[in-house]
Design a protein around this motif. Structure first.
Motif, PDB file in Angstrom:
ATOM      1  N   LEU A 486       0.852  -1.178   0.000  1.00 34.98           N
ATOM      2  CA  LEU A 486       0.000   0.000   0.000  1.00 34.98           C
ATOM      3  C   LEU A 486       0.890   1.231   0.000  1.00 34.98           C
ATOM      4  O   LEU A 486       1.871   1.296   0.758  1.00 34.98           O
ATOM      5  N   ALA A 487       0.560   2.196  -0.845  1.00 35.96           N
ATOM      6  CA  ALA A 487       1.404   3.381  -0.967  1.00 35.96           C
ATOM      7  C   ALA A 487       0.542   4.635  -1.001  1.00 35.96           C
ATOM      8  O   ALA A 487      -0.534   4.656  -1.611  1.00 35.96           O
ATOM      9  N   CYS A 488       1.033   5.678  -0.348  1.00 40.84           N
ATOM     10  CA  CYS A 488       0.399   6.989  -0.356  1.00 40.84           C
ATOM     11  C   CYS A 488       1.338   7.957  -1.053  1.00 40.84           C
ATOM     12  O   CYS A 488       2.468   8.166  -0.607  1.00 40.84           O
ATOM     13  N   ARG A 495       5.024  15.032   3.258  1.00 44.14           N
ATOM     14  CA  ARG A 495       5.494  13.676   3.571  1.00 44.14           C
ATOM     15  C   ARG A 495       5.633  13.446   5.070  1.00 44.14           C
ATOM     16  O   ARG A 495       5.209  12.399   5.596  1.00 44.14           O
ATOM     17  N   ALA A 496       6.214  14.391   5.792  1.00 41.35           N
ATOM     18  CA  ALA A 496       6.407  14.207   7.234  1.00 41.35           C
ATOM     19  C   ALA A 496       5.062  14.037   7.941  1.00 41.35           C
ATOM     20  O   ALA A 496       4.910  13.181   8.834  1.00 41.35           O
ATOM     21  N   TRP A 497       4.063  14.835   7.531  1.00 42.38           N
ATOM     22  CA  TRP A 497       2.733  14.695   8.115  1.00 42.38           C
ATOM     23  C   TRP A 497       2.147  13.321   7.839  1.00 42.38           C
ATOM     24  O   TRP A 497       1.601  12.653   8.729  1.00 42.38           O
ATOM     25  N   ALA A 498       2.244  12.862   6.591  1.00 42.62           N
ATOM     26  CA  ALA A 498       1.655  11.580   6.210  1.00 42.62           C
ATOM     27  C   ALA A 498       2.347  10.421   6.921  1.00 42.62           C
ATOM     28  O   ALA A 498       1.692   9.453   7.330  1.00 42.62           O
ATOM     29  N   GLU A 499       3.661  10.495   7.054  1.00 41.64           N
ATOM     30  CA  GLU A 499       4.382   9.422   7.740  1.00 41.64           C
ATOM     31  C   GLU A 499       3.904   9.289   9.178  1.00 41.64           C
ATOM     32  O   GLU A 499       3.798   8.183   9.715  1.00 41.64           O
ATOM     33  N   LYS A 500       3.615  10.395   9.817  1.00 43.44           N
ATOM     34  CA  LYS A 500       3.102  10.369  11.195  1.00 43.44           C
ATOM     35  C   LYS A 500       1.644   9.932  11.230  1.00 43.44           C
ATOM     36  O   LYS A 500       1.232   9.130  12.077  1.00 43.44           O
ATOM     37  N   GLU A 501       0.843  10.439  10.299  1.00 45.50           N
ATOM     38  CA  GLU A 501      -0.597  10.189  10.283  1.00 45.50           C
ATOM     39  C   GLU A 501      -0.928   8.725  10.039  1.00 45.50           C
ATOM     40  O   GLU A 501      -1.882   8.179  10.618  1.00 45.50           O
ATOM     41  N   TYR A 502      -0.142   8.064   9.190  1.00 44.84           N
ATOM     42  CA  TYR A 502      -0.496   6.717   8.761  1.00 44.84           C
ATOM     43  C   TYR A 502       0.366   5.638   9.409  1.00 44.84           C
ATOM     44  O   TYR A 502       0.418   4.503   8.940  1.00 44.84           O
ATOM     45  N   PRO A 508       0.750  -1.927   6.707  1.00 44.48           N
ATOM     46  CA  PRO A 508       1.767  -0.877   6.518  1.00 44.48           C
ATOM     47  C   PRO A 508       1.562  -0.100   5.214  1.00 44.48           C
ATOM     48  O   PRO A 508       1.212  -0.678   4.182  1.00 44.48           O
ATOM     49  N   VAL A 509       1.771   1.203   5.303  1.00 43.29           N
ATOM     50  CA  VAL A 509       1.605   2.081   4.151  1.00 43.29           C
ATOM     51  C   VAL A 509       2.928   2.785   3.865  1.00 43.29           C
ATOM     52  O   VAL A 509       3.500   3.417   4.765  1.00 43.29           O
ATOM     53  N   ALA A 510       3.414   2.654   2.631  1.00 42.14           N
ATOM     54  CA  ALA A 510       4.638   3.355   2.217  1.00 42.14           C
ATOM     55  C   ALA A 510       4.257   4.773   1.810  1.00 42.14           C
ATOM     56  O   ALA A 510       3.446   4.967   0.902  1.00 42.14           O
ATOM     57  N   VAL A 511       4.828   5.761   2.490  1.00 36.54           N
ATOM     58  CA  VAL A 511       4.566   7.154   2.157  1.00 36.54           C
ATOM     59  C   VAL A 511       5.644   7.619   1.187  1.00 36.54           C
ATOM     60  O   VAL A 511       6.842   7.546   1.485  1.00 36.54           O
ATOM     61  N   VAL A 512       5.201   8.086   0.018  1.00 33.38           N
ATOM     62  CA  VAL A 512       6.106   8.441  -1.072  1.00 33.38           C
ATOM     63  C   VAL A 512       6.001   9.935  -1.337  1.00 33.38           C
ATOM     64  O   VAL A 512       4.918  10.437  -1.681  1.00 33.38           O
TER      65      VAL A 512
END
Length: 566
Positions: A486-488, A495-502, A508-512
């Motif tokens: 799964l990727a966002c 990116r920093a917000w998404a890494e914390k949010e998810y 697991p979600v890969a934040v790109v």
């Protein structure tokens, strides 16, 4: 299922297609055996053009550094007339798939790297040379292959191998294709060509010239490692034995090199172009790929690359079936997807050959037309950017229609009733086409190629959101069974917000981080926000966020998914 098989996949032929297939299957953890009739790999140059799609497959195999040192990027091709005047320049600047569109390469050296790459995998046997296939016998759950093993001297012995699947990659005279009993339809123009490969390149120019000279068409190619290739058309009255006549060779090369007598010739050979395609690429547990499935003239360097596309398409499908994730019917989509594009490339190469061989009157008209077209920017860019090359797009197979969510089919256009998406700037469906590969940022590093971030298997990616929030708990269980990533995709600033949010997502979600805006530009004009990417990086499905769950169900149907038994 018979548990006494010797291997999961028996690959017949250690050419580039067989070696690529074995590397991909090895990377997926499958047991593979490769047998080859010859005593060693072919050592004379053959293919000379490696495209961006193939380089992406090499990236998936983890052999970019090894193969890359035998290539030259941005291999410019110029079509010239009998006076040496440039009619068309082919220099596509794009790197949308992560690599230059055209690369020159030395095939024997690349083949050796593919062979050496197999040593990384415990599940892949060493290539068994001097093993010639003589018979195939198919059972319900395996195939028995009878091979003749040539020993020293004239000794030989028969040996039998059991495999769950057999893939014939042994070239145009394929025993496997003949055993399948399918036709091999097409054309074999009578024109013969003399290939001359030399070391210590006497010209030193790095690119390609296609000489559409009515007096004698020719090709001149600069290759890595100071190798130069020439190809000259032979006329009907010229016997192949002339290749051994120094005077004839000197006359051929007199207009191309300052001193033909000082060439360091690696090899000379005569070949005939073929444009043929097999009636089917599959019969039960036996399949064919590469030249065994289709032969094409060499003009646009697509014989080698088409075979690599076959291996890339087939490897993940065989793996899905062998893992029990998909029913064997998935393998039918290999033929469905690859056939039309292979035929399109054959037709394009035959057309290119006819342009090269134009007689004097036709050549004069061709040259005049080229002069006019070069004055029109859109026409000129059509050739410069290589837009004449048919890109693979699968309208049937492991695809889902972007409008109706029908499994197995994908219309060319997206139709939306939602405002203002009725008139989206780009309503062409991305389903069935290859997804872009920009460089992106993640918590593991910056400037990473997208495929390296997502991994070599399925991906479900959403723009600006986590796919885990768009799918039900049952959906996420299917995602786990499939082994999908799964990727966002988000702007780098988020990116920093998404890494914390998810962080606490159930899967697991890969934040790109979209480092240069390439991903946003891709989504900007299309009426969709979620992608389902196949292991070969083609888009299986695309939808709006609220449609993610229903679209996943259609994707699983299209790939003949088999849920795990509880």
């Amino acid at each position: 299922m018979n548990n006494t098989v010797d291997t999961d996949v028996l690959v017949i032929g250690a050419g580039p297609v067989g070696l690529t297939l074995a590397n991909l299957l090895g990377g997926y953890g499958q047991r593979v055996t490769v047998v080859e009739a010859r005593a060693e790999l072919i050592d004379y140059p053959r293919g000379v053009g490696l495209d961006d799609e193939s380089f992406r497959t090499i990236q998936t195999m983890g052999l970019v550094d090894e193969v890359g040192r035998h290539t030259v990027p941005h291999h410019i091709m110029r079509l010239v007339n009998g006076k040496g005047q440039v009619l068309v320049t082919n220099d596509p600047p794009t790197e949308e798939f992560g690599w230059p569109r055209k690369n020159g390469f030395v095939q024997p050296l690349v083949d050796r790297e593919l062979l050496a790459g197999l040593g990384r995998f415990d599940s892949v046997d060493d290539v068994q040379f001097r093993h010639r296939l003589e018979e195939l016998t198919e059972a319900d759950d395996h195939v028995v292959a009878t091979v003749r093993v040539d020993g020293p001297g004239e000794d030989s012995a028969l040996h039998r191998l059991k495999a769950r699947y057999v893939v014939g990659c042994e070239g145009g005279r394929s025993f496997t294709r003949n055993w399948m009993g399918v036709g091999f339809e097409g054309k074999s123009p009578s024109t013969r060509w003399l290939v001359i490969d030399v070391d210590n390149d006497p010209l030193g120019t790095p690119n390609v010239y296609l000489g559409a000279d009515p007096k004698r068409p020719y090709v001149s190619i600069g290759l890595p490692h100071a190798i130069r290739r020439w190809e000259f058309m032979l006329f009907d009255h010229e016997p192949a034995e002339l290749v051994d006549d120094p005077a004839f060779m000197g006359r051929l090369l007199a207009d191309h090199v300052p001193d033909p007598s000082r060439l360091d010739v690696i090899g000379r050979r005569v070949f005939t172009h073929h444009g043929r395609i097999a009636g089917s690429f599959r019969k039960g547990r036996v399949l064919i790929a590469g030249d065994a499935a289709h032969l094409m003239p060499v003009w646009l360097g697509q014989g080698w690359n088409s075979g690599i596309r076959d291996a890339t398409n087939l490897a993940w499908k065989l793996t899905s079936v062998l893992r029990g994730q998909a029913a064997p019917e998935l393998l039918d989509t290999y033929d469905v997807e690859r056939r039309n594009h292979a035929q399109a490339m054959i037709d394009l190469n035959l057309t290119a050959g006819s342009i090269m061989k134009s007689d004097c009157k036709v050549a004069a008209l061709r040259d005049a037309a080229a002069s006019v077209l070069n004055l029109v920017p859109s026409a000129k860019s059509y050739f410069t950017d290589m837009r004449f090359k048919p890109m693979p797009r699968y309208d049937r197979g492991v695809v889902v229609d972007a409008t109706s969510r029908t499994p197995g089919r994908a219309a060319e256009r997206i139709a939306r009733r939602l405002l203002p998406m009725v008139d989206a700037p780009d309503d062409r469906s991305p389903v069935g086409a290859q997804f872009i590969q920009p460089r992106v940022n993640t918590q593991d590093g910056n400037g990473l190629l997208l495929d390296d971030v997502l991994g070599p298997w399925w991906t479900i990616a959403a723009w600006g959101n986590s796919p885990a929030r768009l799918l039900s708990l049952d959906d996420l269980e299917r995602v786990r069974e499939l082994g999908a990533t799964l990727a966002c995709f988000v702007p780098e600033r988020q990116r920093a917000w998404a890494e914390k949010e998810y962080t606490d997502a159930p899967v697991p979600v890969a934040v790109v981080g979209d480092a240069d805006g390439s991903l946003k530009r891709w989504f900007d004009n299309r009426p969709l926000g979620v992608l389902f990417l196949r292991p070969d990086r083609f888009v299986a499905a695309a939808c709006l966020a609220q449609e993610a769950s229903a679209t996943l169900a259609s994707v699983l149907t299209a790939m003949s998914f088999t849920p795990r038994e509880v």
